[in-house]
Design a protein around this motif. Structure first.
Motif, PDB file in Angstrom:
ATOM      1  N   MET A   7     -13.456   9.332   0.542  1.00  0.00           N
ATOM      2  CA  MET A   7     -12.231   9.516  -0.235  1.00  0.00           C
ATOM      3  C   MET A   7     -11.298   8.352   0.036  1.00  0.00           C
ATOM      4  SD  MET A   7     -11.472  13.602   0.253  1.00  0.00           S
ATOM      5  CE  MET A   7      -9.999  13.502  -0.752  1.00  0.00           C
ATOM      6  N   THR A   8     -10.829   7.736  -1.033  1.00  0.00           N
ATOM      7  CA  THR A   8      -9.892   6.643  -0.871  1.00  0.00           C
ATOM      8  C   THR A   8      -8.531   7.188  -0.457  1.00  0.00           C
ATOM      9  OG1 THR A   8      -9.205   6.734  -3.182  1.00  0.00           O
ATOM     10  CG2 THR A   8     -11.113   5.348  -2.653  1.00  0.00           C
ATOM     11  N   LYS A   9      -7.687   6.293  -0.016  1.00  0.00           N
ATOM     12  CA  LYS A   9      -6.344   6.691   0.408  1.00  0.00           C
ATOM     13  C   LYS A   9      -5.576   7.320  -0.751  1.00  0.00           C
ATOM     14  CE  LYS A   9      -2.235   4.856   2.694  1.00  0.00           C
ATOM     15  NZ  LYS A   9      -1.592   3.627   3.253  1.00  0.00           N
ATOM     16  N   LYS A  10      -5.741   6.783  -1.952  1.00  0.00           N
ATOM     17  CA  LYS A  10      -5.062   7.314  -3.135  1.00  0.00           C
ATOM     18  C   LYS A  10      -5.579   8.705  -3.485  1.00  0.00           C
ATOM     19  CE  LYS A  10      -3.902   6.197  -7.920  1.00  0.00           C
ATOM     20  NZ  LYS A  10      -4.075   5.232  -9.033  1.00  0.00           N
ATOM     21  N   THR A  11      -6.909   8.893  -3.341  1.00  0.00           N
ATOM     22  CA  THR A  11      -7.501  10.203  -3.646  1.00  0.00           C
ATOM     23  C   THR A  11      -6.988  11.263  -2.699  1.00  0.00           C
ATOM     24  OG1 THR A  11      -9.502   9.115  -4.473  1.00  0.00           O
ATOM     25  CG2 THR A  11      -9.657  11.450  -3.964  1.00  0.00           C
ATOM     26  N   ARG A  12      -6.914  10.904  -1.391  1.00  0.00           N
ATOM     27  CA  ARG A  12      -6.404  11.861  -0.401  1.00  0.00           C
ATOM     28  C   ARG A  12      -4.941  12.213  -0.685  1.00  0.00           C
ATOM     29  NH1 ARG A  12      -9.467   8.684   3.254  1.00  0.00           N
ATOM     30  NH2 ARG A  12      -7.579   7.531   3.877  1.00  0.00           N
ATOM     31  N   LYS A  13      -4.186  11.198  -1.076  1.00  0.00           N
ATOM     32  CA  LYS A  13      -2.771  11.429  -1.389  1.00  0.00           C
ATOM     33  C   LYS A  13      -2.638  12.371  -2.584  1.00  0.00           C
ATOM     34  CE  LYS A  13       1.508   9.025  -2.572  1.00  0.00           C
ATOM     35  NZ  LYS A  13       2.150   7.708  -2.871  1.00  0.00           N
ATOM     36  N   ASN A  14      -3.438  12.132  -3.625  1.00  0.00           N
ATOM     37  CA  ASN A  14      -3.395  12.996  -4.817  1.00  0.00           C
ATOM     38  C   ASN A  14      -3.820  14.427  -4.488  1.00  0.00           C
ATOM     39  OD1 ASN A  14      -2.530  10.899  -6.434  1.00  0.00           O
ATOM     40  ND2 ASN A  14      -4.608  10.353  -7.110  1.00  0.00           N
ATOM     41  N   LEU A  15      -4.809  14.548  -3.584  1.00  0.00           N
ATOM     42  CA  LEU A  15      -5.255  15.875  -3.173  1.00  0.00           C
ATOM     43  C   LEU A  15      -4.143  16.630  -2.457  1.00  0.00           C
ATOM     44  CD1 LEU A  15      -7.498  17.982  -2.848  1.00  0.00           C
ATOM     45  CD2 LEU A  15      -8.198  16.793  -0.761  1.00  0.00           C
TER      46      LEU A  15
END
Length: 300
Positions: A7-15
């Motif tokens: 998971m990219t940093k952006k994906t984790r943030k969106n999650l």
């Protein structure tokens, strides 16, 4: 770990943001749905009267169910409601749907008139129903008297009370008609045209084309209406209170009495779980048998 699993940093943030927005619903679901279900399962094995701590009694509540005359009476009445409401509602809803898909200029008005009663509050509807089926001054008996027919006592007669409630429940058939209207409009017209060229009658087209292709809607109706019939409460509660002589006492009405009149939450919880298992069994049977009679257009 494969790249696809990372998971990219952006994906984790969106999650995290998504979970944060969903958190109020998740808390509400846990507090008002999950906890009551789990708690009722535990209380069904206890003697619990709200004001005192629950005491574990094992299967005693479930054993009492089958020695309770009113439990048997309410269950029998509810099965009667299910056997009457489900097929009659299907028939009325389907007939209305067939009529409401006709190409008429005023069809929008007719559709509104048919659907509006289904959104009328139960109390208002029950009040109108009491007047309609009043044995002395009601519209139904007055109409029958024009033909020299003496109407029954309806809600005051043990033999007619449940039938009256079943008939009154068809007032809200507009919702079922709406579902069937959508299913009917989804059937390709080319099928009817091809059948007409082959010399098929209207009845043959209805039986061989219409009924099979609206069977998914029928499956949906059977499940939802069966569950609703098992939980019938408002009409018999408002109109008869379970009378005369408990002839209209539904299962949920009796459950309600134990929970909120007798404050016997342990016994009421056992009743609730028995109803859940019964409804689950009926739903399973409908799903299991649906493979034989449900058809999906375009599927192999």
């Amino acid at each position: 770990m494969p790249d696809a699993m990372k998971m990219t940093k952006k994906t984790r943030k969106n999650l995290k943001i998504g979970l944060l927005f969903a958190l109020p619903w998740l808390i509400g679901f846990a507090v008002f749905t999950v906890y009551p279900v789990v708690a009722s399962f535990y209380f069904s094995f206890t003697e619990y009267h709200v004001t005192t701590p629950p005491q574990w009694i094992g299967l005693e509540n479930y054993h009492k169910l089958f020695n309770d005359i009113l439990f048997t009476k309410s269950l029998t009445n509810t099965l009667y409601y299910v056997a009457g409401l489900v097929p009659l509602g299907l028939l009325v809803g389907l007939i209305l749907a067939v009529l409401l898909v006709q190409p008429l200029k005023e069809i929008v008005i007719y559709r509104s008139m048919i659907y509006l009663p289904s959104i009328v509050p139960a109390f208002a509807f029950a009040t109108v129903g009491l007047w309609f089926f009043n044995p002395y001054l009601g519209f139904v008996n007055s109409f029958l008297s024009l033909f020299g027919i003496e109407g029954p006592m309806w809600l005051s007669d043990e033999k007619w009370a449940k039938i009256t409630i079943i008939l009154l429940s068809q007032w809200g058939a507009g919702g079922t008609a709406l579902i069937y209207m959508a299913a009917l409009k989804d059937i390709p017209k080319e099928l009817y045209e091809a059948a007409a060229l082959d010399g098929a009658t209207r009845w043959q087209m209805f039986r061989k084309i219409t009924l099979p292709l609206i069977s998914p809607a029928t499956l949906f109706y059977l499940i939802t209406s069966s569950l609703a019939a098992f939980q019938i409460f408002d009409l018999p509660q408002i109109m008869t209170g379970g009378g005369p002589a408990n002839s209209t006492l539904s299962y949920v009405m009796y459950l309600y009495r134990h929970a909120f009149t007798y404050v016997n939450m342990g016994y009421a919880s056992a009743m609730a779980w028995f109803l859940f298992l019964l409804a689950l069994l009926v739903t399973f049977i409908i799903f299991k048998t649906s493979k034989r009679w449900v058809f999906y257009y375009g599927s192999k």
